[in-house]
Scaffold this motif. Structure first.
Motif, PDB file in Angstrom:
ATOM      1  N   ILE A 140      71.255 -43.471  19.988  1.00  0.00           N
ATOM      2  CA  ILE A 140      70.352 -42.806  20.935  1.00  0.00           C
ATOM      3  C   ILE A 140      68.920 -42.671  20.434  1.00  0.00           C
ATOM      4  O   ILE A 140      68.670 -42.006  19.472  1.00  0.00           O
ATOM      5  CB  ILE A 140      71.016 -41.581  21.498  1.00  0.00           C
ATOM      6  N   LYS A 141      67.612 -43.085  21.207  1.00  0.00           N
ATOM      7  CA  LYS A 141      66.703 -43.192  20.874  1.00  0.00           C
ATOM      8  C   LYS A 141      65.589 -42.603  21.929  1.00  0.00           C
ATOM      9  O   LYS A 141      65.875 -43.025  23.087  1.00  0.00           O
ATOM     10  CB  LYS A 141      66.191 -44.611  20.241  1.00  0.00           C
ATOM     11  N   ALA A 142      64.694 -41.447  21.796  1.00  0.00           N
ATOM     12  CA  ALA A 142      63.833 -41.238  22.412  1.00  0.00           C
ATOM     13  C   ALA A 142      62.646 -42.476  22.495  1.00  0.00           C
ATOM     14  O   ALA A 142      62.302 -42.896  21.160  1.00  0.00           O
ATOM     15  CB  ALA A 142      63.096 -39.906  21.879  1.00  0.00           C
ATOM     16  N   ILE A 182      69.499 -46.494  24.643  1.00  0.00           N
ATOM     17  CA  ILE A 182      71.054 -46.431  24.129  1.00  0.00           C
ATOM     18  C   ILE A 182      71.550 -47.593  23.707  1.00  0.00           C
ATOM     19  O   ILE A 182      71.290 -48.833  24.674  1.00  0.00           O
ATOM     20  CB  ILE A 182      71.896 -45.889  24.989  1.00  0.00           C
ATOM     21  N   GLU A 183      71.558 -47.897  22.432  1.00  0.00           N
ATOM     22  CA  GLU A 183      71.768 -49.092  21.949  1.00  0.00           C
ATOM     23  C   GLU A 183      72.901 -49.288  20.953  1.00  0.00           C
ATOM     24  O   GLU A 183      73.367 -48.267  20.392  1.00  0.00           O
ATOM     25  CB  GLU A 183      70.584 -49.911  21.203  1.00  0.00           C
ATOM     26  N   GLU A 184      73.153 -50.731  20.749  1.00  0.00           N
ATOM     27  CA  GLU A 184      74.225 -50.926  19.831  1.00  0.00           C
ATOM     28  C   GLU A 184      74.190 -50.640  18.517  1.00  0.00           C
ATOM     29  O   GLU A 184      72.799 -50.716  18.056  1.00  0.00           O
ATOM     30  CB  GLU A 184      74.541 -52.485  20.136  1.00  0.00           C
ATOM     31  N   TYR A 185      75.021 -50.237  17.630  1.00  0.00           N
ATOM     32  CA  TYR A 185      74.681 -49.712  16.191  1.00  0.00           C
ATOM     33  C   TYR A 185      74.825 -51.265  15.421  1.00  0.00           C
ATOM     34  O   TYR A 185      75.873 -51.935  15.508  1.00  0.00           O
ATOM     35  CB  TYR A 185      76.062 -48.988  15.767  1.00  0.00           C
ATOM     36  N   LEU A 186      73.864 -51.647  14.722  1.00  0.00           N
ATOM     37  CA  LEU A 186      73.836 -52.773  13.785  1.00  0.00           C
ATOM     38  C   LEU A 186      74.091 -52.447  12.323  1.00  0.00           C
ATOM     39  O   LEU A 186      73.747 -51.573  11.740  1.00  0.00           O
ATOM     40  CB  LEU A 186      72.344 -53.331  13.832  1.00  0.00           C
ATOM     41  N   ASN A 187      75.152 -53.259  11.957  1.00  0.00           N
ATOM     42  CA  ASN A 187      75.524 -53.167  10.594  1.00  0.00           C
ATOM     43  C   ASN A 187      74.818 -54.230   9.807  1.00  0.00           C
ATOM     44  O   ASN A 187      74.625 -55.368  10.171  1.00  0.00           O
ATOM     45  CB  ASN A 187      77.146 -53.783  10.329  1.00  0.00           C
ATOM     46  N   ILE A 189      72.083 -54.953   5.985  1.00  0.00           N
ATOM     47  CA  ILE A 189      71.032 -54.487   5.043  1.00  0.00           C
ATOM     48  C   ILE A 189      69.690 -54.347   5.747  1.00  0.00           C
ATOM     49  O   ILE A 189      69.123 -55.037   6.439  1.00  0.00           O
ATOM     50  CB  ILE A 189      70.817 -55.349   3.881  1.00  0.00           C
ATOM     51  N   GLU A 190      69.182 -52.952   5.811  1.00  0.00           N
ATOM     52  CA  GLU A 190      67.813 -52.630   6.438  1.00  0.00           C
ATOM     53  C   GLU A 190      66.580 -52.734   5.347  1.00  0.00           C
ATOM     54  O   GLU A 190      66.658 -52.301   4.431  1.00  0.00           O
ATOM     55  CB  GLU A 190      67.870 -51.293   6.660  1.00  0.00           C
ATOM     56  N   ILE A 191      65.616 -53.627   5.742  1.00  0.00           N
ATOM     57  CA  ILE A 191      64.505 -54.031   4.938  1.00  0.00           C
ATOM     58  C   ILE A 191      63.407 -53.631   5.881  1.00  0.00           C
ATOM     59  O   ILE A 191      63.427 -53.692   7.143  1.00  0.00           O
ATOM     60  CB  ILE A 191      64.326 -55.156   4.512  1.00  0.00           C
ATOM     61  N   ILE A 280      64.871 -53.457  14.444  1.00  0.00           N
ATOM     62  CA  ILE A 280      65.270 -52.155  14.735  1.00  0.00           C
ATOM     63  C   ILE A 280      64.335 -51.549  15.629  1.00  0.00           C
ATOM     64  O   ILE A 280      64.555 -50.639  16.531  1.00  0.00           O
ATOM     65  CB  ILE A 280      65.574 -51.298  13.487  1.00  0.00           C
ATOM     66  N   GLU A 281      62.996 -51.525  15.296  1.00  0.00           N
ATOM     67  CA  GLU A 281      61.754 -51.159  15.857  1.00  0.00           C
ATOM     68  C   GLU A 281      60.804 -51.778  15.182  1.00  0.00           C
ATOM     69  O   GLU A 281      60.672 -52.494  14.285  1.00  0.00           O
ATOM     70  CB  GLU A 281      61.777 -49.508  15.707  1.00  0.00           C
ATOM     71  N   PHE A 282      59.580 -51.749  16.159  1.00  0.00           N
ATOM     72  CA  PHE A 282      58.384 -52.207  15.852  1.00  0.00           C
ATOM     73  C   PHE A 282      57.208 -51.023  15.282  1.00  0.00           C
ATOM     74  O   PHE A 282      57.248 -50.060  16.022  1.00  0.00           O
ATOM     75  CB  PHE A 282      57.637 -53.111  16.820  1.00  0.00           C
TER      76      PHE A 282
HETATM   77  N1  LIG Z   1      70.623 -49.953  16.399  1.00  0.00           N
HETATM   78  C1  LIG Z   1      70.638 -49.317  15.221  1.00  0.00           C
HETATM   79  N2  LIG Z   1      71.649 -49.605  14.316  1.00  0.00           N
HETATM   80  C2  LIG Z   1      71.841 -49.035  13.098  1.00  0.00           C
HETATM   81  N3  LIG Z   1      70.793 -48.136  12.673  1.00  0.00           N
HETATM   82  C3  LIG Z   1      69.771 -48.023  13.409  1.00  0.00           C
HETATM   83  C4  LIG Z   1      69.600 -48.647  14.665  1.00  0.00           C
HETATM   84  N4  LIG Z   1      68.551 -48.088  15.155  1.00  0.00           N
HETATM   85  C5  LIG Z   1      67.997 -47.280  14.283  1.00  0.00           C
HETATM   86  N5  LIG Z   1      68.730 -47.021  13.185  1.00  0.00           N
HETATM   87  C6  LIG Z   1      68.623 -46.395  11.879  1.00  0.00           C
HETATM   88  O1  LIG Z   1      67.790 -45.201  12.374  1.00  0.00           O
HETATM   89  C7  LIG Z   1      66.413 -45.499  11.688  1.00  0.00           C
HETATM   90  C8  LIG Z   1      65.192 -44.893  12.475  1.00  0.00           C
HETATM   91  O2  LIG Z   1      65.224 -45.735  13.843  1.00  0.00           O
HETATM   92  P1  LIG Z   1      63.987 -46.282  14.221  1.00  0.00           P
HETATM   93  O3  LIG Z   1      64.070 -47.129  15.325  1.00  0.00           O
HETATM   94  O4  LIG Z   1      63.283 -47.063  13.050  1.00  0.00           O
HETATM   95  O5  LIG Z   1      63.013 -45.109  14.472  1.00  0.00           O
HETATM   96  P2  LIG Z   1      61.790 -44.353  13.847  1.00  0.00           P
HETATM   97  O6  LIG Z   1      61.408 -44.931  12.832  1.00  0.00           O
HETATM   98  O7  LIG Z   1      60.817 -44.244  15.123  1.00  0.00           O
HETATM   99  O8  LIG Z   1      62.325 -42.840  13.755  1.00  0.00           O
HETATM  100  C9  LIG Z   1      66.320 -46.821  11.153  1.00  0.00           C
HETATM  101  O9  LIG Z   1      65.367 -46.905   9.889  1.00  0.00           O
HETATM  102  C10 LIG Z   1      67.664 -46.920  10.981  1.00  0.00           C
HETATM  103  O10 LIG Z   1      68.229 -46.726   9.547  1.00  0.00           O
END
Ligand SMILES: Nc1ncnc2c1ncn2[C@@H]1O[C@H](COP(=O)(O)OP(=O)(O)O)[C@@H](O)[C@H]1O
Ligand SMILES: [Mg+2]
Length: 419
Positions: A140-142, A182-187, A189-191, A280-282
């Motif tokens: 869940i994201k604002a 509201i979005e799907e959880y992604l599995n 490696i985060e870079i 994940i985000e820009f």
């Molecule tokens: N869809 C997703 N699936 C899994 N993890 C996520 C997802 N969206 C965000 N996250 C986790 O939450 C962290 C913060 O989300 P992000 O969208 O980058 O927001 P912000 O940097 O504005 O707080 C990400 O670095 C990531 O680890």
């Protein structure tokens, strides 16, 4: 050349440090800066966009570099462009890709940029209804800027409903929560990916990786970032090329089509999933603390690159990176990202810097001739070496002699990727 850097974090200290190495630069001003920038540049007591604009009107500068996202969202780049001052960073309209997650998601859907499946809500009841039908975990994201705290990963219906109530009804993130994704959880490696952009063309940085959670093994709440490595072991050139082709270039073309050409650093958070990279985000700016690692291995004069972005000549610009790896370990105040003390005296900073180790300040200030803490993230200890392991060993060694009351840092930066 006289340069103004806007911001007060570790990112701004390292940008100031890198810019000061350019033979073209005579003066650097930082608004408002920190203790670290005060040693190598002139700090200005300017905080709001309007204060900065007024100062620029009275003083001549040849380049303004905008660090933090909030100034971009307020349109500081547009205002400086009106004054005919060269400025590095996207306009308010181009930066919407960061300051509205709702805009970014709709944009990605339209342009076919890979990202997590999502729905957008402005109505609490509809959002509550939706989470009853989706598998957990769910994210869940604002939509708006929420100081890096507006994203909550919920594991069950009870958590999700509570979270929606807090964001949409109780407005714990204020206006940022008017729209919720509201979005799907992604599995995966985060870079972090970074790309210099000139509105049309792009040059990518090497890979880097942040560590968002406060505690080791990625436990505890999210922070602004507790440490970075660059390059990331195991990330291939092919993967970076795929990010460029599937994410960076379509985004630049899409924004150009909208009449919002993106000039600056485009920094998508990327999840490398089994189905390829997904956004994940820009972010519309240099990462903090990614930049602290990146600037240690950037060889090219940063002034030249920034002007190539502004002038639309990136195709004629070389960007060279050393063949070393770099890391940045963040030292934070005790209690961060919750409540913490300020004004703690920092000792052990003298004579620390060597060619391999550089310390960048974030939440620090000078009080009665002493350097004291003034924020959550206090220092970024950076080091370079021929291997990431070597860089980490040097940085952690340097940390042994630095002290302030309550200091906390993660001892496992980079370990997940090294494994
Ligand atoms: N869809 C997703 N699936 C899994 N993890 C996520 C997802 N969206 C965000 N996250 C986790 O939450 C962290 C913060 O989300 P992000 O969208 O980058 O927001 P912000 O940097 O504005 O707080 C990400 O670095 C990531 O680890
Ligand atoms: Mg993020």
């Amino acid at each position: 050349m006289r340069i103004l850097v806007i911001g007060s974090g570790g990112r701004e200290h390292v940008l100031t440090w890198k810019l000061s190495k350019s033979p073209k630069v005579t003066n650097i001003f930082v608004a408002p800066g920190n203790a670290g920038t005060s040693f190598i540049a002139t700090n200005l007591s300017l905080f709001s966009t309007q204060e900065i604009i007024n100062w620029v009107k009275e003083n001549s500068v040849d380049l303004v570099v905008v660090g933090p996202d909030n100034y971009l969202a307020e349109g500081i780049v547009d205002m400086l462009q009106e004054l005919n001052v060269p400025v590095f960073g996207p306009t308010k309209a181009a930066a919407e890709i960061e300051w509205s997650k709702a805009f970014a998601k709709k944009f990605m859907k339209k342009e076919g940029v890979p990202t997590a499946r999502y729905e957008l809500f402005t109505d609490l009841d509809k959002a509550r209804e939706y989470v009853r039908t989706e598998p957990f975990p769910i994210v869940i994201k604002a939509s708006g800027l929420a100081l890096g705290k507006g994203v909550i990963i919920t594991n069950n219906l009870k958590e999700a409903e509570l979270c929606l109530d807090e964001i949409m009804r109780d407005k714990i993130f204020g206006e940022a929560g008017n729209e919720v994704i509201i979005e799907e959880y992604l599995n995966g490696i985060e870079i972090s990916a970074h790309a210099f952009c000139d509105g049309d063309k792009t040059i990518m940085f090497p890979s880097s990786q942040d560590h968002k959670r406060i505690f080791e093994n990625d436990e505890g709440p999210n922070t602004g970032g507790m440490g970075t490595i660059a390059l990331v072991p195991g990330i291939t050139n092919e993967q970076l090329e795929e990010i460029k082709e599937k994410i960076i270039l379509p985004t630049l073309q899409g924004l150009k089509k909208l009449g919002r050409p993106f000039k600056g650093v485009l920094f998508p958070g990327i999840m490398l999933t089994e189905n390829g990279p997904k956004v994940i985000e820009f972010n519309a700016r240099f990462g903090d603390p990614e930049t602290q690692s990146y600037m240690r291995i950037l060889e090219t004069d940063l002034v030249d690159i920034l002007f190539a972005c502004i002038e639309g000549t990136l195709d004629k610009q070389k960007v060279n990176w050393s063949d070393k790896s770099a890391c940045c370990i963040v030292l934070a105040s005790g209690g961060y990202p919750g409540i913490y003390e300020k004004g703690e005296k920092i000792t052990g900073l003298e004579n620390m810097n060597s060619e391999d180790v550089e310390i960048f300040h974030a939440g620090t200030k000078i009080e009665e001739a002493a350097t004291v803490t003034s924020g959550g993230r206090v220092l970024g200890i950076t080091a370079t070496s021929t291997s990431i392991q070597g860089a980490l060993a040097k940085a952690y060694k340097a940390i042994e002699s630095i002290e302030f009351e309550g200091v906390q840092f993660r001892k496992d930066i980079g370990q997940k990727s090294i494994k």
